[in-house]
Design a protein around this motif. Structure first.
Motif, PDB file in Angstrom:
ATOM      1  N   SER A  35      -9.530  -3.108   6.323  1.00 38.97           N
ATOM      2  CA  SER A  35      -9.986  -4.213   5.328  1.00 38.97           C
ATOM      3  C   SER A  35      -9.261  -5.455   5.347  1.00 38.97           C
ATOM      4  N   PHE A  36      -7.707  -5.140   5.401  1.00 42.64           N
ATOM      5  CA  PHE A  36      -6.812  -6.247   5.324  1.00 42.64           C
ATOM      6  C   PHE A  36      -6.932  -6.918   6.553  1.00 42.64           C
TER       7      PHE A  36
ATOM      8  N   ALA B  95      -7.191   6.405   2.881  1.00 42.61           N
ATOM      9  CA  ALA B  95      -7.171   5.417   1.941  1.00 42.61           C
ATOM     10  C   ALA B  95      -6.430   4.305   2.941  1.00 42.61           C
ATOM     11  N   LEU B  96      -5.193   4.987   3.731  1.00 48.38           N
ATOM     12  CA  LEU B  96      -4.567   4.035   4.557  1.00 48.38           C
ATOM     13  C   LEU B  96      -5.626   3.183   5.568  1.00 48.38           C
TER      14      LEU B  96
ATOM     15  N   PHE C 120       0.794  -1.262   0.031  1.00 46.59           N
ATOM     16  CA  PHE C 120      -0.030   0.071   0.045  1.00 46.59           C
ATOM     17  C   PHE C 120       0.912   1.201  -0.051  1.00 46.59           C
TER      18      PHE C 120
ATOM     19  N   GLU D 232     -10.206  -9.235   7.033  1.00 49.45           N
ATOM     20  CA  GLU D 232     -10.187 -10.009   5.885  1.00 49.45           C
ATOM     21  C   GLU D 232      -9.390 -11.353   6.709  1.00 49.45           C
TER      22      GLU D 232
ATOM     23  N   ASP E 145      -8.644   2.629   5.486  1.00 50.05           N
ATOM     24  CA  ASP E 145      -9.641   1.785   4.667  1.00 50.05           C
ATOM     25  C   ASP E 145      -8.869   0.524   4.243  1.00 50.05           C
ATOM     26  N   TRP E 146      -7.619   0.557   3.823  1.00 49.29           N
ATOM     27  CA  TRP E 146      -6.581  -0.629   3.638  1.00 49.29           C
ATOM     28  C   TRP E 146      -6.506  -1.595   4.643  1.00 49.29           C
ATOM     29  N   ALA E 147      -5.802  -0.705   5.567  1.00 45.57           N
ATOM     30  CA  ALA E 147      -5.304  -1.289   7.050  1.00 45.57           C
ATOM     31  C   ALA E 147      -6.735  -2.199   7.569  1.00 45.57           C
TER      32      ALA E 147
END
Length: 175
Positions: free
Chosen positions: A65-66, A58-59, A52, A69, A61-63
């Motif tokens: 979600s990761f 955005a960080l 990323f 998951e 959201d990414w963190a």
């Protein structure tokens, strides 16, 4: 944060504000609190975090979600921290030990990372302007979860948000 004319006191206040910022990021990641994660960064900040690279929103959201998951729980711990302050800019290196319990509930990934940060004081507040995350090592081992302990949550029902913290309804003394 208030400023003082005493240089050594100002240095200590700045160091603590910088460390608080880095801790706030970890607390936000571990609670999946996007607003808390974002509050550690200036709006125009860039975070280079493995696959990323992007800004604070955005960080987060990414963190989140990761982690959601792949894991059911995780903690990030700042250990060794070094910081060089030059006026309104600081460069920091913070070591992070982390543990991530996989969704299978049987495996824990342990690792060590370093956050290499450039922070800037803007409008009196220290926040990250640029971050690069390095992973130093990682391994996995069986999870052995003790009985009788509450589990955290990734929302505001987590006890860390409770004010004032009070005994839970399920509180009882051990035999």
């Amino acid at each position: 944060m208030a400023q003082t004319s005493e240089p050594s006191l100002q240095y200590l206040l700045d160091r603590q504000a910088i460390l608080d910022c880095i801790h706030r990021y970890c607390l936000g990641v571990d609670r999946h609190d996007a607003a808390m994660i974002e509050s550690a960064f200036h709006l125009d900040a860039i975070d280079e975090h493995g696959p990323f690279s992007g800004g604070p929103g955005a960080l987060a959201d990414w963190a989140n979600s990761f982690h959601a998951e792949h894991f059911m729980a995780h903690t990030h711990h700042i250990t060794t921290h070094g910081c060089e302050i030059d006026g309104e800019v600081a460069h920091a290196q913070s070591h992070c030990l982390y543990g991530l319990r996989r969704k299978d509930g049987q495996t824990v990934a342990l690792g060590a990372a370093r956050y290499i940060d450039r922070l800037e004081r803007r409008a009196g507040e220290w926040r990250i302007a640029h971050r690069r995350t390095l992973i130093e090592w990682r391994g996995e081992l069986p999870a052995n979860m003790p009985e009788g302990y509450a589990q955290g949550t990734w929302d505001r029902s987590d006890p860390s948000y409770e004010r004032p913290l009070a005994a839970s309804a399920t509180h009882h003394q051990p035999p």
